[in-house]
Design a protein around this motif. Structure first.
Motif, PDB file in Angstrom:
ATOM      1  N   LYS A  55     -39.843  45.591  78.216  1.00 21.99           N
ATOM      2  CA  LYS A  55     -39.067  46.822  79.288  1.00 21.99           C
ATOM      3  C   LYS A  55     -39.324  48.104  79.668  1.00 21.99           C
ATOM      4  O   LYS A  55     -40.054  48.277  79.772  1.00 21.99           O
ATOM      5  CB  LYS A  55     -38.000  46.268  79.208  1.00 21.99           C
ATOM      6  CG  LYS A  55     -37.243  45.680  79.951  1.00 21.99           C
ATOM      7  CD  LYS A  55     -35.208  45.885  80.282  1.00 21.99           C
ATOM      8  CE  LYS A  55     -34.801  44.338  80.866  1.00 21.99           C
ATOM      9  NZ  LYS A  55     -33.724  44.912  80.252  1.00 21.99           N
ATOM     10  N   VAL A  56     -39.675  48.769  78.365  1.00 22.63           N
ATOM     11  CA  VAL A  56     -39.906  50.264  78.211  1.00 22.63           C
ATOM     12  C   VAL A  56     -41.491  49.967  78.888  1.00 22.63           C
ATOM     13  O   VAL A  56     -41.432  50.838  79.031  1.00 22.63           O
ATOM     14  CB  VAL A  56     -40.249  50.157  77.076  1.00 22.63           C
ATOM     15  CG1 VAL A  56     -40.410  51.863  77.001  1.00 22.63           C
ATOM     16  CG2 VAL A  56     -37.877  50.359  76.679  1.00 22.63           C
ATOM     17  N   PHE A  57     -41.886  49.118  78.034  1.00 20.72           N
ATOM     18  CA  PHE A  57     -43.548  49.091  78.419  1.00 20.72           C
ATOM     19  C   PHE A  57     -43.508  49.202  80.119  1.00 20.72           C
ATOM     20  O   PHE A  57     -44.769  50.023  80.397  1.00 20.72           O
ATOM     21  CB  PHE A  57     -44.641  48.517  77.163  1.00 20.72           C
ATOM     22  CG  PHE A  57     -46.026  48.327  77.623  1.00 20.72           C
ATOM     23  CD1 PHE A  57     -46.542  49.311  76.786  1.00 20.72           C
ATOM     24  CD2 PHE A  57     -46.154  47.332  78.346  1.00 20.72           C
ATOM     25  CE1 PHE A  57     -47.456  48.575  77.481  1.00 20.72           C
ATOM     26  CE2 PHE A  57     -47.567  46.859  78.908  1.00 20.72           C
ATOM     27  CZ  PHE A  57     -48.384  47.645  78.228  1.00 20.72           C
ATOM     28  N   GLU A  58     -43.014  48.433  80.255  1.00 18.82           N
ATOM     29  CA  GLU A  58     -43.417  48.199  81.865  1.00 18.82           C
ATOM     30  C   GLU A  58     -43.082  48.554  82.507  1.00 18.82           C
ATOM     31  O   GLU A  58     -43.719  49.613  83.349  1.00 18.82           O
ATOM     32  CB  GLU A  58     -42.722  46.914  82.063  1.00 18.82           C
ATOM     33  CG  GLU A  58     -43.176  45.773  83.488  1.00 18.82           C
ATOM     34  CD  GLU A  58     -42.525  44.035  83.786  1.00 18.82           C
ATOM     35  OE1 GLU A  58     -42.286  43.558  82.279  1.00 18.82           O
ATOM     36  OE2 GLU A  58     -42.141  44.575  84.057  1.00 18.82           O
ATOM     37  N   ALA A  59     -41.822  49.253  82.151  1.00 18.24           N
ATOM     38  CA  ALA A  59     -41.255  50.266  82.898  1.00 18.24           C
ATOM     39  C   ALA A  59     -42.426  51.774  83.284  1.00 18.24           C
ATOM     40  O   ALA A  59     -42.553  52.721  84.091  1.00 18.24           O
ATOM     41  CB  ALA A  59     -39.714  50.227  82.991  1.00 18.24           C
ATOM     42  N   LEU A  60     -42.323  52.130  81.005  1.00 18.33           N
ATOM     43  CA  LEU A  60     -42.461  53.476  81.860  1.00 18.33           C
ATOM     44  C   LEU A  60     -44.311  53.769  80.798  1.00 18.33           C
ATOM     45  O   LEU A  60     -44.702  55.143  81.848  1.00 18.33           O
ATOM     46  CB  LEU A  60     -41.695  54.590  80.877  1.00 18.33           C
ATOM     47  CG  LEU A  60     -40.113  53.508  81.123  1.00 18.33           C
ATOM     48  CD1 LEU A  60     -39.448  55.302  79.811  1.00 18.33           C
ATOM     49  CD2 LEU A  60     -40.305  55.076  82.471  1.00 18.33           C
ATOM     50  N   SER A  61     -44.506  52.471  80.187  1.00 16.90           N
ATOM     51  CA  SER A  61     -46.083  53.014  79.972  1.00 16.90           C
ATOM     52  C   SER A  61     -46.919  52.904  81.618  1.00 16.90           C
ATOM     53  O   SER A  61     -48.182  52.648  81.244  1.00 16.90           O
ATOM     54  CB  SER A  61     -45.785  52.000  78.680  1.00 16.90           C
ATOM     55  OG  SER A  61     -45.175  52.395  77.901  1.00 16.90           O
ATOM     56  N   LEU A  62     -46.596  51.691  81.712  1.00 13.99           N
ATOM     57  CA  LEU A  62     -47.997  51.074  82.977  1.00 13.99           C
ATOM     58  C   LEU A  62     -48.315  51.516  83.861  1.00 13.99           C
ATOM     59  O   LEU A  62     -49.453  52.328  83.653  1.00 13.99           O
ATOM     60  CB  LEU A  62     -47.110  50.066  84.291  1.00 13.99           C
ATOM     61  CG  LEU A  62     -47.092  48.543  83.035  1.00 13.99           C
ATOM     62  CD1 LEU A  62     -46.992  46.958  82.780  1.00 13.99           C
ATOM     63  CD2 LEU A  62     -48.862  48.429  82.145  1.00 13.99           C
TER      64      LEU A  62
END
Ligand SMILES: Nc1ncnc2c1ncn2[C@@H]1O[C@H](COP(=O)(O)OP(=O)(O)OP(=O)(O)O)[C@@H](O)[C@H]1O
Ligand SMILES: O=c1ccn([C@@H]2O[C@H](COP(=O)(O)O)[C@@H](O)[C@H]2O)c(=O)[nH]1
Length: 775
Positions: free
Chosen positions: A192-199
């Motif tokens: 989730k963090v990857f999708e919300a913040l890293s993308l």
């Protein structure tokens, strides 16, 4: 020294022989001034003083970043810095931050940027290599910005390992390295963090033309075959970098170089970090070649030459440090009698403005010969703008007064108007605008928004209307940029109907137009209209920005609307934007939906001080407020003055006098926050609610460092009314009658105190005071 001349000469030989000879011969005199800049500009420098080549390696958890980094290191000799490994090492070393880092990793959340960047910086500084693979970083936009601010450089290449989610989950569950975060629950958060913040970070680099996407499915070797050509091509092109640098110069710059060859290092220094169209084209070409896995037909420069130097032990400078070195060299050169070209001064002042470095601007000002400053509009305008932007209006005005050709363009006028308007000196800003007209200077599209800001600040609608007429007369009546400012001016001056008319006339509305109208309605308390604008904005295909979303959320304390907006936010996939979640937490808390607020709070990927303040305020009547505050301190987020208003007020409601006193001391002694009126009012409330009226009164008399205002005396009077303290209630009442003679509530409270005590004469006396005041 000799090596520098040789390398610079060889570089220049591809451009012009006489040019080389001239430049080389001038290098002696220019040595100190130019060496650093030439190195910074072209990367063609002595082996141990190279610009580092940075590759960011990004991708979801388990996408194979670490595995591929090992192969890149083996084949291309990079130094591998895995942010996750650095953090894990920090935990193992029992450092002060270890426990906090461990918690974050266990929860799959992000460690504060500063900490990670400092570890990366240490890793870079302790390596003799100049090629770094930074693995698993930056994971958020905040990480990225922090890296740029602290390290002062951008990556040359960004690799993105794009892997399907189910594959990543499978790999992580099989990794078997005993990692605390390789379990299903943490993996879910990490994804989730990857999708919300890293993308968003990946998108950012994609837009900057730096992203190389690798399809991360297949065997490790198959994946590496996609990676290999990227670095092979970069290696092949390294030597050609400088030759291209010269080709990237604009015709104007080339002409300047031919006329004044000694300026080349300066120009390269600044030009190479700018993004010319040619440069972009070159990068696109480079990318296409990479995508086809061929060796490029043409050489190309490093993707983003940076103006920094890495020495033997790499010294990583910020942009301001680099500017500092350049200004010092400039000072030395001027002292040695060197004549500096006006374009150099002007270019440096531009850099000072961009970097908000007023001290360097002042240093440069002292070097510019007064005559040149007067005559060169380029130098004086930029210096003036720098002074004005930093609020030094006296210096700005002095430069302005001495300009010989200040009426040739609106630029210096705009800078002054802007400076005054930003400082709230609206009359001065307007006076300049009228002076501009008197002196026959044509305003431009940048003049009007600044003048309109001053009109709005001063609240004089008739002046705003006069400027509006000028806007139309001067041909800017259809300019969206100017019309947006008119909407804002009318709404701030109280004419929301006119603001709407102007808004309706904007042919090409942009996000700013919509947001100006939205905040206008909210300012006027017209929530229904605000909501219509919000919906209109969405229908027209404009995504309200997080500020608009939080503004609208905070103006509607309605569960239905909050739920609708929350639903929309979910559909847009921005539900984890920090300011949006903060606003949702505030709304749900204020509607008594503390479960919803806490649910969001615990799941949000990144929290800022506003998040903590919202959740603490939301729990203002519950003991959890204190627990949240303790957690906040442990998390490393520093409380601000609003946090203390929230927590002190919670202590007052909970009757926790000792905690309140402790936290008040903590605010001053640990966090160095000077108490404001709100904090004092909370303390009076704290004592007052607990029935400690004498303590409350003594606190006002003995401990307040500012004159007590109505909120403080009001809290005391309220406490007296609850606890029936007539004597102190009378004192508080009399103070309030002086401070707020029209507030009937104070009279009523004092009457209540006397009524409860059966003091009818006093009731009548207070009632008569009300009558005398016409209340
Ligand atoms: N192409 C591949 N096929 C199958 N398994 C792979 C492949 N690449 C890597 N792995 C395995 O998947 C697991 C995760 O890989 P790796 O540690 O390189 O991922 P990562 O992106 O660095 O993860 P994290 O972000 O969690 O550190 C490891 O056990 C690794 O051996
Ligand atoms: O920049 C970073 C990198 C990592 N973290 C935290 O560490 C874990 C594990 O990272 P890996 O790259 O998978 O080894 C990650 O989930 C974060 O909690 C970080 O905060 N910032």
């Amino acid at each position: 020294m000799w090596r520098r001349v040789a390398s610079l000469s060889s570089f220049l030989s591809s451009y012009s022989t006489s040019f080389v000879a001239q430049t080389a011969s001038r290098l002696n005199t220019w040595e100190s001034l130019t060496t650093r800049i030439a190195q910074q500009a072209n990367g063609f420098i002595a082996p141990k003083e190279k610009t580092p080549f940075i590759t960011f390696v990004l991708g979801g958890p388990g996408s194979g970043k670490g595995t591929q980094c090992i192969k890149i290191v083996e084949t291309f000799g990079f130094t591998h810095l895995s942010a996750g490994d650095l953090l894990r090492r920090e935990i193992d070393s029992n450092s002060a931050d270890g426990a906090m880092i461990l918690n974050k990793i266990k929860e799959g959340k992000i460690v504060p940027s500063q900490l990670t960047v400092k570890l990366i910086q240490k890793g870079m500084e302790s390596s003799d290599n100049d090629k770094f693979l930074i693995d698993g970083f930056p994971r958020t936009e905040e990480n990225r910005v922090s890296f740029e601010q602290i390290i002062g450089i951008e990556p040359n290449v960004v690799l993105f390992f794009d892997c399907p989610e189910e594959e990543m989950v499978k790999r992580l569950l099989n990794r078997n390295q005993g990692r605390v975060d390789d379990n299903l629950e943490t993996i879910k958060t990490r994804l989730k963090v990857f999708e919300a913040l890293s993308l968003p970070v990946i998108n950012y680099y994609s837009q900057r033309g730096k992203l190389y996407t690798i399809r991360a499915r297949g065997t490790e070797d198959e994946i590496f075959e996609q990676v290999r050509p990227i670095f092979t091509a970069f290696e092949a092109c390294h030597v050609s970098t400088m030759i291209l640098s010269i080709h990237l110069l604009s015709p104007k710059m080339v002409a300047l170089l031919q006329a004044r060859p000694h300026t080349i290092p300066w120009i390269l220094h600044f030009h190479c970090s700018s993004k010319s169209k040619k440069n972009r084209n070159q990068k696109q070409l480079q990318r296409r070649q990479f995508q086809h896995h061929k060796k490029p037909a043409l050489p190309f420069p490093r993707s983003s030459p940076t103006p920094l130097v890495i020495r033997h032990k790499p010294l990583i400078q910020t942009k301001v440090d680099a500017l500092d070195s350049v200004v010092k060299d400039l000072e030395a050169s001027v002292k040695n009698g060197m004549v500096i070209d006006s374009e150099i001064y002007s270019s440096l002042l531009e850099t000072c403005y961009q970097l908000k470095s007023i001290d360097h601007g002042i240093a440069i000002h002292s070097l510019v010969p007064p005559n040149l400053l007067r005559k060169s509009t380029g130098i004086s305008s930029k210096l003036l703008r720098l002074y004005a932007a930093s609020g030094r209006m006296e210096s700005a005005h002095q430069v302005f007064d001495e300009m010989s050709r200040r009426n040739e363009s609106a630029f210096p006028w705009n800078s002054l108007i802007s400076g005054y308007a930003e400082l709230g000196q609206y009359e001065d800003a307007l006076a300049l605008y009228f002076q501009m007209e008197e002196e026959g200077v044509e305003p431009d599209r940048f003049t009007f928004p600044r003048v309109l800001k001053a009109c709005a600040g001063i609240g004089l609608i008739h002046v705003g209307q006069a400027v509006h007429r000028d806007v139309v007369r001067k041909g800017f009546g259809n300019d969206g940029y100017v019309l947006n400012a008119l909407v804002d001016m009318y709404s701030k001056c109280g004419d929301i109907v006119k603001a709407r008319q102007v808004f309706d006339n904007i042919a090409c509305k942009d996000t700013i137009s919509w947001n100006s109208m939205l905040t206008g309605y909210i300012r006027h308390g017209l929530s229904v209209e605000a909501l219509q604008v919000f919906r209109g904005m969405i229908q027209e295909g404009f995504d309200p920005d997080p500020v608009a979303i939080s503004t609208i959320l905070s103006s509607f304390w309605s569960l239905k609307i909050a739920a609708q907006i929350h639903g929309w936010v979910l559909r847009r996939g921005i539900e984890w934007n920090t300011s949006v979640v903060n606003a949702l937490i505030a709304v749900y808390s204020s509607l008594g939906k503390l479960g919803g607020a806490s649910w969001l709070f615990h799941r949000m990927p990144e929290r800022d001080v506003v998040s903590w303040n919202s959740i603490i305020s939301g729990h203002g009547k519950h003991p959890e407020a204190l627990l949240y505050f303790e957690q906040m301190m442990k998390s490393g987020t520093s409380p601000d003055s609003i946090t203390f208003v929230a927590i002190l007020s919670a202590c007052a409601h909970l009757g926790s006098v000792k905690d309140g006193e402790r936290l008040f001391r903590l605010m001053r002694n640990k966090y160095m926050i000077d108490p404001r009126m709100e904090h004092y009012a909370c303390m009076i409330n704290l004592y007052g609610r607990a029935g400690l009226i004498d303590e409350a009164f003594n606190f006002i008399v003995e401990r307040m460092e500012i004159e007590a205002g109505p909120t403080v005396w009001g809290a005391l009077l309220y406490a007296c009314s609850i606890h029936g303290n007539i004597e102190i209630g009378e004192i508080a009442g009399q103070k309030l009658f002086e401070l707020e003679p029209d507030n009937r509530h104070n009279f009523e409270l004092l009457m209540k105190i006397h009524t409860n005590a059966g003091r009818w004469e006093d009731v009548e006396r207070v009632r008569q005071m009300m009558v005398d005041r016409g209340l």
